[in-house]
Design an enzyme around this catalytic site. Structure first.
Site, PDB file in Angstrom:
ATOM      1  N   PRO A  80     -41.830  32.125  96.747  1.00 36.74           N
ATOM      2  CG  PRO A  80     -43.869  31.664  95.700  1.00 36.74           C
ATOM      3  CD  PRO A  80     -43.160  32.710  96.515  1.00 36.74           C
ATOM      4  N   GLY A  82     -38.167  31.705  91.678  1.00 38.71           N
ATOM      5  CA  GLY A  82     -38.518  31.960  90.272  1.00 38.71           C
ATOM      6  C   GLY A  82     -39.889  32.573  90.101  1.00 38.71           C
ATOM      7  N   GLY A  84     -40.575  35.857  90.501  1.00 40.02           N
ATOM      8  CA  GLY A  84     -40.511  37.293  90.202  1.00 40.02           C
ATOM      9  C   GLY A  84     -40.675  38.148  91.448  1.00 40.02           C
ATOM     10  N   GLY A  86     -38.458  38.186  94.008  1.00 36.73           N
ATOM     11  CA  GLY A  86     -37.172  38.497  94.656  1.00 36.73           C
ATOM     12  C   GLY A  86     -36.678  37.417  95.599  1.00 36.73           C
ATOM     13  CB  SER A  88     -32.267  34.874  93.779  1.00 41.36           C
ATOM     14  OG  SER A  88     -32.579  36.017  93.027  1.00 41.36           O
ATOM     15  CB  ALA A  89     -32.967  39.784  96.121  1.00 46.57           C
ATOM     16  CB  ALA A  90     -35.514  37.259 100.041  1.00 50.37           C
ATOM     17  CG  ASP A 131     -34.770  41.935  92.506  1.00 51.73           C
ATOM     18  OD1 ASP A 131     -35.207  42.915  91.904  1.00 51.73           O
ATOM     19  OD2 ASP A 131     -35.059  40.752  92.220  1.00 51.73           O
TER      20      ASP A 131
HETATM   21  O1  PMV Z   1     -37.519  38.377  88.735  1.00 52.12           O
HETATM   22  P1  PMV Z   1     -36.670  39.040  89.733  1.00 52.12           P
HETATM   23  O2  PMV Z   1     -37.315  39.158  91.046  1.00 52.12           O
HETATM   24  O3  PMV Z   1     -35.315  38.400  89.811  1.00 52.12           O
HETATM   25  O4  PMV Z   1     -36.444  40.581  89.232  1.00 52.12           O
HETATM   26  C1  PMV Z   1     -35.542  40.885  88.195  1.00 52.12           C
HETATM   27  C2  PMV Z   1     -35.523  42.368  87.882  1.00 52.12           C
HETATM   28  C3  PMV Z   1     -34.753  42.706  86.599  1.00 52.12           C
HETATM   29  O5  PMV Z   1     -34.864  44.118  86.390  1.00 52.12           O
HETATM   30  C4  PMV Z   1     -35.352  42.001  85.398  1.00 52.12           C
HETATM   31  C5  PMV Z   1     -33.275  42.322  86.683  1.00 52.12           C
HETATM   32  C6  PMV Z   1     -32.472  43.179  87.639  1.00 52.12           C
HETATM   33  O6  PMV Z   1     -31.430  42.693  88.085  1.00 52.12           O
HETATM   34  O7  PMV Z   1     -32.845  44.338  87.904  1.00 52.12           O
END
Ligand code: PMV
Length: 309
Positions: A80, A82, A84, A86, A88-90, A131
């Site tokens: 999902p 936002g 937490g 990852g 946007s990374a995926a 991420d």
């Molecule tokens: O919430 P996410 O999955 O985007 O994780 C962010 C992780 C942070 O340490 C807060 C930011 C980063 O770029 O490392």
């Protein structure tokens, strides 16, 4: 050009988020929730059947500019946005992997991780490669850990910051995720911590504490000491709360899980999103999370990184 698909996993952060932005160590594990991205030729650029609006797709917008032709983009997956976990990374990793396929390049993981990191950094204004490297490599990674924490994969640098990424062997363990359902963008939370750190020496101490407990956690992982690891995760949650990135909903889910867990903490940027619990009683933890308004799911780790589909 034929349709080309690639996928990449989401991740959980066991220890070290936020502090890793300032070069402290962190540990992330890829999870069995992925995003798949399919690219195919088209007369105009579309995203999931709708005409492309750059303001709605900041991550895609940065990457689309690398390709001068219109392209049909389809994304699907179970991370999902936002949350937490990852997403946007995926998305960035799977999109860039597919895009390189379209352009006939066989991109290696080091470049893929670097290019996806630059996308996150540009869109968020600040980021670490945690991420994007976890999503690219899969399995488990340590950023800026001790040399003996695992095989060196690659280094990534930006301005004055440098991160060294290593593979880490992860003992078998059960993690339950509790999703608050609250969408929290990473960029503003990272910025909040930066302001606090620049204003207040005490916040710098908390960031150092997170770095120290993460080093200890890497040692606990190596010794398969799940009890100690859980304890350090809970301590990390307290430190992250002091930095102002937890919220009532996350605290409720962490507290409810602790009764049946070795440890629990928020994972990712915080402010909503998700928490994780390390447990050998996953059903009880799932029940506690549901009872306190969260959506629980058990995650499997030790999964593949970016791959063509
Ligand atoms: O919430 P996410 O999955 O985007 O994780 C962010 C992780 C942070 O340490 C807060 C930011 C980063 O770029 O490392």
């Amino acid at each position: 050009m034929n349709a080309i698909s690639a996928s990449a996993p989401g991740k959980v952060i066991l220890l070290g988020e936020h502090a890793v932005v300032y070069g402290k160590p962190a540990v992330a594990l890829a999870i069995d929730r992925r995003i798949k991205c399919t690219l195919s030729p088209a007369a105009e650029t579309t995203v999931n059947g709708r005409s492309y609006d750059p303001s709605k797709h900041p991550y895609l917008d940065h990457m689309i500019n690398l390709f001068s032709r219109p392209v049909r983009i389809e994304t699907e997956g179970s991370v999902p946005p936002g949350s937490g976990l990852g997403s946007s990374a995926a998305l960035s990793v799977s999109f860039l992997k597919a895009l390189n396929g379209v352009m006939g390049n066989d991109i290696d993981n080091e470049r893929l991780a670097n290019d996806a990191f630059i996308t996150e950094y540009t869109v968020q204004g600040r980021a670490s490669p945690l991420d994007t490297s976890a999503s690219t490599h899969g399995m488990g990674i340590v950023v800026n850990g001790p040399e003996d924490s695992g095989e060196h994969l690659w280094d990534i640098s930006k301005n004055e910051s440098k991160w060294s990424v290593r593979d880490i062997r992860i003992p078998e363990m059960t993690l339950v995720v509790g999703y608050t359902g609250i969408h929290a963008a990473t960029g503003p939370l990272v910025e909040k911590v930066r302001r606090y750190k620049d204003k207040c020496g005490f916040a710098k101490d908390v960031i150092n504490d997170i770095g120290n407990l993460t080093i200890e956690g890497i040692g606990a992982l190596k010794k398969n000491d799940i009890v100690r690891l859980g304890n350090l995760m809970t301590q990390d949650h307290r430190s992250l709360s002091i930095l102002g990135v937890s919220c009532n909903e996350l605290n409720k889910l962490v507290n409810a899980s602790l009764e049946y867990s070795y440890g629990a903490k928020l994972t990712g940027a915080g402010g909503g999103g998700s928490m994780i619990a390390l447990t050998d009683r996953p059903e009880k933890v799932c029940e506690a999370i549901s009872l306190h308004g969260g959506t629980p799911f058990i995650v499997r780790t030790g999964v593949d990184g970016a791959r063509k589909e």
